[in-house]
Design a protein around this motif. Structure first.
Motif, PDB file in Angstrom:
ATOM      1  N   GLN A  25      -0.555 -12.427  -4.842  1.00 31.35           N
ATOM      2  CA  GLN A  25      -0.566 -12.061  -3.425  1.00 31.35           C
ATOM      3  C   GLN A  25       0.311 -12.985  -2.583  1.00 31.35           C
ATOM      4  O   GLN A  25       0.171 -14.205  -2.608  1.00 31.35           O
ATOM      5  CB  GLN A  25      -1.994 -12.105  -2.883  1.00 31.35           C
ATOM      6  N   VAL A  26       1.190 -12.372  -1.816  1.00 28.25           N
ATOM      7  CA  VAL A  26       2.043 -13.110  -0.891  1.00 28.25           C
ATOM      8  C   VAL A  26       1.421 -13.059   0.499  1.00 28.25           C
ATOM      9  O   VAL A  26       0.967 -12.004   0.931  1.00 28.25           O
ATOM     10  CB  VAL A  26       3.452 -12.489  -0.847  1.00 28.25           C
ATOM     11  N   GLY A  27       1.399 -14.186   1.182  1.00 26.16           N
ATOM     12  CA  GLY A  27       0.945 -14.159   2.571  1.00 26.16           C
ATOM     13  C   GLY A  27       0.059 -15.319   2.934  1.00 26.16           C
ATOM     14  O   GLY A  27      -0.144 -16.241   2.142  1.00 26.16           O
TER      15      GLY A  27
ATOM     16  N   ARG B 269       0.820  -1.210   0.000  1.00 22.02           N
ATOM     17  CA  ARG B 269       0.000   0.000   0.000  1.00 22.02           C
ATOM     18  C   ARG B 269       0.855   1.262   0.000  1.00 22.02           C
ATOM     19  O   ARG B 269       0.375   2.333  -0.353  1.00 22.02           O
ATOM     20  CB  ARG B 269      -0.940  -0.036   1.205  1.00 22.02           C
TER      21      ARG B 269
ATOM     22  N   GLN C  53       0.337 -11.647   8.728  1.00 19.79           N
ATOM     23  CA  GLN C  53      -0.202 -12.471   7.641  1.00 19.79           C
ATOM     24  C   GLN C  53       0.611 -12.311   6.372  1.00 19.79           C
ATOM     25  O   GLN C  53       0.595 -13.181   5.514  1.00 19.79           O
ATOM     26  CB  GLN C  53      -1.662 -12.114   7.356  1.00 19.79           C
ATOM     27  N   HIS C  54       1.305 -11.194   6.227  1.00 20.67           N
ATOM     28  CA  HIS C  54       2.189 -11.048   5.073  1.00 20.67           C
ATOM     29  C   HIS C  54       3.486 -11.815   5.333  1.00 20.67           C
ATOM     30  O   HIS C  54       3.948 -12.574   4.473  1.00 20.67           O
ATOM     31  CB  HIS C  54       2.475  -9.576   4.762  1.00 20.67           C
TER      32      HIS C  54
ATOM     33  N   SER D 252       1.098  -7.159  -1.748  1.00 18.19           N
ATOM     34  CA  SER D 252       0.439  -7.456  -0.481  1.00 18.19           C
ATOM     35  C   SER D 252      -1.068  -7.426  -0.711  1.00 18.19           C
ATOM     36  O   SER D 252      -1.550  -6.962  -1.751  1.00 18.19           O
ATOM     37  CB  SER D 252       0.837  -6.439   0.587  1.00 18.19           C
ATOM     38  N   ARG D 253      -1.786  -7.900   0.249  1.00 18.11           N
ATOM     39  CA  ARG D 253      -3.226  -8.098   0.090  1.00 18.11           C
ATOM     40  C   ARG D 253      -4.055  -6.868  -0.297  1.00 18.11           C
ATOM     41  O   ARG D 253      -4.979  -6.990  -1.130  1.00 18.11           O
ATOM     42  CB  ARG D 253      -3.776  -8.695   1.386  1.00 18.11           C
TER      43      ARG D 253
ATOM     44  N   SER E 245       4.238  -3.036   5.183  1.00 20.85           N
ATOM     45  CA  SER E 245       4.505  -2.835   6.608  1.00 20.85           C
ATOM     46  C   SER E 245       5.041  -4.094   7.285  1.00 20.85           C
ATOM     47  O   SER E 245       5.804  -4.006   8.236  1.00 20.85           O
ATOM     48  CB  SER E 245       3.237  -2.369   7.323  1.00 20.85           C
TER      49      SER E 245
ATOM     50  N   ASN F 228      11.018   1.115   3.557  1.00 21.00           N
ATOM     51  CA  ASN F 228       9.812   1.620   4.213  1.00 21.00           C
ATOM     52  C   ASN F 228      10.156   2.922   4.910  1.00 21.00           C
ATOM     53  O   ASN F 228      11.224   3.051   5.506  1.00 21.00           O
ATOM     54  CB  ASN F 228       9.302   0.584   5.226  1.00 21.00           C
TER      55      ASN F 228
ATOM     56  N   SER G 149      -3.134 -15.764   3.247  1.00 23.30           N
ATOM     57  CA  SER G 149      -4.261 -16.123   2.391  1.00 23.30           C
ATOM     58  C   SER G 149      -3.873 -16.091   0.919  1.00 23.30           C
ATOM     59  O   SER G 149      -4.720 -16.225   0.046  1.00 23.30           O
ATOM     60  CB  SER G 149      -5.450 -15.194   2.660  1.00 23.30           C
TER      61      SER G 149
ATOM     62  N   ASP H 264      11.772   7.019   1.462  1.00 22.09           N
ATOM     63  CA  ASP H 264      10.677   7.067   0.497  1.00 22.09           C
ATOM     64  C   ASP H 264      11.002   6.168  -0.685  1.00 22.09           C
ATOM     65  O   ASP H 264      11.999   6.378  -1.389  1.00 22.09           O
ATOM     66  CB  ASP H 264      10.480   8.516   0.041  1.00 22.09           C
ATOM     67  N   LEU H 265      10.171   5.181  -0.896  1.00 22.04           N
ATOM     68  CA  LEU H 265      10.443   4.218  -1.960  1.00 22.04           C
ATOM     69  C   LEU H 265      10.506   4.887  -3.335  1.00 22.04           C
ATOM     70  O   LEU H 265      11.264   4.461  -4.204  1.00 22.04           O
ATOM     71  CB  LEU H 265       9.391   3.100  -1.940  1.00 22.04           C
TER      72      LEU H 265
END
Ligand SMILES: Cc1cc2nc3c(=O)[nH]c(=O)nc-3n(C[C@H](O)[C@H](O)[C@H](O)COP(=O)(O)OP(=O)(O)OC[C@H]3O[C@@H](n4cnc5c(N)ncnc54)[C@H](O)[C@@H]3O)c2cc1C
Lengths: 318, 258
Positions: A249-251, A211, A272-273, A235-236, A268, A287, A253, A305-306
């Motif tokens: 999606q990694v994680g 995000r 779950q990630h 990420s989700r 972050s 990050n 779920s 800052d990415l």
């Protein structure tokens, strides 16, 4: 009140790895939480007894019910009955989707203390002490669990899985409680997840974005991945918002990956990630938040800052 | 159908924050409050179900005045009325909020309670299912789809690890915890935000309203200390300007892929 009752987790005829991880956590906590009984609930669990014979297990409790697949109702009733009969000092689940359907209701019904997503567990002079994240994992709390037979759920992936046992723990059959006919919940079917063409699990180099990319278009990062020779993962939230498909999606779920390089931008590091990538060989995280939990598993970290950094990345050598 | 949606204003620490003098919490000056990430999905789901079948959506929160932010956001999305149980709950007891919500369930007797899977600050993932235990409602956590079944049942998809979904049937009244991505939550426009201020918002005092909730046996886990992750972080930090940092990343990647 003595010992620990571990609630084994199984799905479609397989014991899930978190069960063995819980045994590692308990062995680390030492004698004070022994002996360990492991409970299997469901139809056909007797066939899983060998898989549950994990180092550190002193006794295997087998509770055959008529529920062929997990349902919170029958599992909860069975566990409540076993807790009443065995009077354990501690009850341990994995912090999993199944446990989330069961453990809080049990704690509420039985009047037990609960804490979830536990990342460390020990006995200190007769007190059960755990650690868990707070404020989205940017801080950790050390908590003492008062009261009789508290319930904890232990974070998957936090402990190594204990290997197969040479010793044969004793087996005991215990009675299920609650009549299946009156169950308010029933299993219908399993639906498999995304069966997309992309397979991120075989890539050597993943560029994973979260995000933190902000309002920017994901295409920009798909292009970047192409330029630097990486495969794009996400990420989700980027899947929830429809920008990417579940295949990327990694994680927990999504997919579990173990690439040689995992470059995480603006992620972050929610538990779950982390569950899906913590075993990557080399994790590099960018990050802007110095407390981002991703830095707890990364090998290299950049606080910044990415957007300022991505333009300077160059193609990886073949 | 009467649907109750418990919501929460979550505390988000500033990027730079300080601890309180006893070192046991973040100094409140460094906290901002915002709606829990999972709540708009639960509210949207409730609104869609009531739009299809009739009924009302009640949003409930447990907490002080700052908790009303989450209620106002839900009212602006379209919830019919709101209730705030006026009591601060301890951050380390995953059951505390559920005990107070149980009192509201007893009074309102909803057909369905839709909770977010977890809150983005404490992330216990416990409130909805603990509430279900207290009021003895059937319950399923981490639900990614809900379809109405005739005759007092719902068919729900429970999202499992690895993205597999288990379809289950559950009898009403029930509690479900709703996973992100189940729908596309609507945005409240300015008019709706204004209208929300005119909707009923009841503040109840748990001591005098007969809404004590379920008697709590425990006092919750006891906090001994908190520590910052950065004190334990394993990562080797790369410092310097963007160009230097990127060069170092390029080197590390080249090395790791060799
Ligand atoms: C049952 C369950 C299953 C789940 N399964 C998964 C799963 O499989 N995979 C998954 O990823 N999540 C999963 N989640 C969600 C998870 O809890 C988090 O919500 C999610 O991982 C957060 O994604 P994120 O890190 O991209 O976003 P955030 O947590 O919002 O993080 C964004 C990060 O970007 C940083 N940032 C912002 N701007 C910049 C910038 N300009 N430069 C650098 N950094 C910046 C911020 O500091 C922040 O750390 C699951 C949750 C539940 C409850």
């Amino acid at each position: 009140m003595a010992g620990t009752l571990v609630i084994a987790e199984h799905r479609r005829g397989e014991l899930r790895q978190v069960t063995a991880e819980m045994l590692t956590a308990l062995r680390g906590a030492g004698e004070a939480l022994a002996p360990t009984k492991i409970l299997l609930v469901g139809a056909g669990v007797t066939a899983l007894a060998d898989q549950a014979d994990i180092p550190g297990v002193d006794e295997i409790l087998l509770c055959e019910t008529s529920a062929e697949h997990f349902d919170p109702w029958s599992v909860e009733n069975a566990i409540a009955a076993v807790i009443a009969a065995e009077q354990p000092r501690l009850i341990a689940f994995g912090h999993t989707v199944d446990a989330m359907s069961v453990a809080p209701a049990l704690a509420a019904k039985l009047g037990r203390e609960l804490t979830t997503d536990v990342t460390a567990l020990r006995d200190e002079d007769g007190a059960i002490v755990v650690e868990r994240p707070i404020y989205g994992g940017r801080l950790f709390a050390e908590l003492e669990l008062p009261g009789e037979g508290p319930i904890v759920t232990i974070r998957p992936g936090q402990f190594d899985a204990a290997g197969a046992s040479a010793a044969r723990a004793g087996r005991r059959v215990v009675d299920p409680q609650g009549a299946a006919e009156s169950s308010p919940i029933c299993h219908v079917e399993f639906l498999e997840g995304d069966t997309d063409q992309i397979d991120i699990t075989t890539a050597d180099f993943l560029l994973a974005v979260g995000r933190g990319i902000g309002d920017e278009d994901l295409d920009r990062y798909a292009d970047l991945a192409g330029e630097i020779g990486a495969t794009l993962a996400v990420s989700r939230p980027l899947v929830d918002s429809g920008q990417a498909t579940g295949a990327r999606q990694v994680g927990q779920s999504g997919k579990t990956v173990k690439p040689r390089v995992y470059l995480a931008l603006g992620i972050s590091g929610a538990p779950q990630h982390l569950a899906g990538m913590r075993d990557a060989d080399c994790i590099i995280a960018v990050n802007q938040d110095p407390d981002a939990p991703i830095f707890g598993v990364a090998h290299y970290g950049v606080v910044g800052d990415l957007h300022e950094i991505v333009d300077e990345l160059v193609p990886a050598p073949d | 159908m009467r649907i109750m949606v418990p919501v929460k204003s979550v505390a988000v620490p500033d990027e730079e924050f300080e601890l309180t003098s006893d070192g046991l919490d973040i100094d409140p000056d460094f906290l901002d409050f915002t709606s829990n990430e999972w709540d708009p999905f639960a509210v949207e789901q409730a609104l869609q179900m009531v739009e299809a079948a009739g009924g009302e959506v009640i949003v409930v929160t447990v907490g002080g005045k700052e908790a009303e932010e989450a209620l106002m956001a839900a009212l602006a999305m379209g919830a019919d009325r709101a209730i705030r149980v006026d009591i601060a709950v301890a951050g380390f007891d995953p059951l505390a909020a559920a005990r107070h919500l149980a009192g509201v369930v007893a009074r309102e007797a909803p057909d369905l309670v839709l909770c977010g899977v977890q809150s983005s600050d404490a992330a216990h993932g416990a409130t909805g299912v603990a509430l279900a235990g207290l009021v003895d409602y059937p319950h399923i956590a981490v639900v990614k789809s809900i379809a109405s079944d005739p005759a007092g049942y719902l068919t729900v998809g429970r999202e499992l690890e690895g993205g597999v979904v288990q379809q289950m049937e559950i009898r009403l009244p029930a509690v479900l915890t709703v996973q992100s991505g189940i729908n596309d939550p609507r945005y409240a426009n300015l008019r709706a935000i204004k209208q929300a201020r005119g909707k009923p918002l009841e503040v109840v005092d748990p001591a005098s309203s007969g809404l004590e909730g379920a008697a709590g046996r425990g006092s919750g886990p006891r906090l001994r200390q908190i520590y910052e992750l950065k004190d334990r972080a394993s990562a080797e930090m790369i410092r310097g300007g963007p160009r230097e940092v990127a060069e170092r990343i390029n080197e590390i990647i080249a090395e790791a892929l060799r």
